[in-house]
Enzyme design. Sequence first.
Site, PDB file in Angstrom:
ATOM      1  N   CYS A 341       0.767  -1.248   0.131  1.00 52.14           N
ATOM      2  CA  CYS A 341       0.016   0.079   0.045  1.00 52.14           C
ATOM      3  C   CYS A 341       0.711   1.382  -0.070  1.00 52.14           C
ATOM      4  O   CYS A 341       1.492   1.423  -0.768  1.00 52.14           O
ATOM      5  CB  CYS A 341      -0.943  -0.037   1.135  1.00 52.14           C
ATOM      6  SG  CYS A 341      -2.487   1.184   1.041  1.00 52.14           S
ATOM      7  N   HIS A 432      -4.008  -5.114   1.208  1.00 47.73           N
ATOM      8  CA  HIS A 432      -3.734  -5.579   2.679  1.00 47.73           C
ATOM      9  C   HIS A 432      -4.115  -7.037   2.849  1.00 47.73           C
ATOM     10  O   HIS A 432      -5.191  -7.516   2.212  1.00 47.73           O
ATOM     11  CB  HIS A 432      -4.217  -4.708   3.528  1.00 47.73           C
ATOM     12  CG  HIS A 432      -3.690  -3.386   3.707  1.00 47.73           C
ATOM     13  ND1 HIS A 432      -2.569  -3.031   3.944  1.00 47.73           N
ATOM     14  CD2 HIS A 432      -4.326  -2.236   3.131  1.00 47.73           C
ATOM     15  CE1 HIS A 432      -2.172  -1.636   3.883  1.00 47.73           C
ATOM     16  NE2 HIS A 432      -3.395  -1.305   3.585  1.00 47.73           N
TER      17      HIS A 432
END
Length: 512
Positions: A341, A432
């Site tokens: 991310c 994630h």
Amino acid sequence: MSGGLLVAGTTSDAGKSVLTAGLCRWLRRRGVKVAPFKAQNMSNNSVVVVGPDGRGGEIGRAQAMQAAAAGVAPDLRFNPVLLKPGSDRSSQVVLLGEAVDTVTAGNYRSMKPRLAETAYAALAELRTEFDAVICEGAGSPAEINLRDGDFVNMGLARHANFPAIVVGDIDRGGVFAAFLGTVALLSAEDQALIAGFVINKFRGSREILRPGLDMITASAGRPVLGVLPYEEGVGVDGEDSLSYAADRTLMTTGPRGTEWLRVAVVRLPRLSNATDAEALGAEPGVRVRFTTDPAELIDADLVVLPGSKATVSDLAWLRDTGLAGAVEAHAAAGKPLLGICGGFQMLAESIHDEVESGRGHVRGLGLLPVEITFERAKTLARSHGEALGAPVAGYEIHHGVVTKSHSPPLLRYADGRPEGAAERNVFGTHWHGAFESDEFRRRFLTAAARQAGRTGFTVAPGTSFTAVRETALDLLGDLVEEHVDTAALLRLIEDGPVRGLPFLPPGAPARA
């Protein structure tokens, strides 16, 4: 049964999340339909939950883990207000899963009534659907400067007429003073709801502790309802920065082969979703260490740049501290580097951010041939696909998107769309939770070990991340059953606050 309980704490990271999860697992075993609840959470460690309307929204990961302990699907109402700090002075406000505003200390006060109304409405709904609601407080109820308008600690308990127990971490020292001081600083109305204490992380014989238990019971007029022993492997996903301090090391069991795989995770100032590293650490023989030491990055086998709530700011911090140079040296040595991310975004050639930082065009580390642009609409999704020939699932929480790429993808969505990047020994993804997919995690770590020259490292084919988590939650339930006065807890949940508890005037001498 129909009732609830507030689990308050003497401090942040005292064990509220862990005890709440343990209580949920214990009640579930008794056949109680139980829900966790945290009115307001301040954390960058969140997870995407899909609501009944199909819309994705965020809640704290601790509440998602407590839902797993309770055996129920995570629900946006379990954490109706989530504050995600982007700097020391501002936080993004997520209301019932949706980012609605950015607040500072100055304008937060004016927003409190709206946030409290949303939280109380969510709790009221849960109470009609569940037999019991176990509420987790935030920080300490004795933060008396924050008591006005509080709807997370004693304000919540007063509103719902819930009894409260206070948990303290004896590992930090001063737990008895913290218990007594917590009660003494509360008003008479709030004190009337404090029913007892639970000590967390005790090491040694309980008999040695007995004089302290007797004295705090006499001094505070409330019993110690349990003493939880220190146990490895009982943590749930952390929400406080204290949970992922630099120099924290995660590991399960020793290597299956002849060598460890050493993973260094950069402990960013605005670290988010650090639990991605815990999935790596669930694999036997993988040693995961959070660090801010450049030498540890250069020496590691695999370096991870984790998520960040402030990508551009944390990228500047990497450069200012010399960690950026260490990351670049590690990659130049041909050893594997992974960005997740915000960490993935830092690896890009360029970042254009008019949304999060307002800095416009920013030069990235240039280790992946991609460009990132921040969009005002946040991507919130549960995602599925394939990577390295294995099925993979995860969730996405990001403003930054890839607008140009000259790299093969690391992952592909179920519909074939590319995601992330994989350029020789440098990898990145916005997903994630991807490493909770067992076969993908094993294949990635096997490839990473080979690139790092760890030929003696071997994965364990039977490792299940879900089973590891379930074992930890079962252990929490066991600890509650064995070391807490569960009969007293049942009375509190069913009957409500204890009547006639003594009031402790602030500064009153302890009663022998």
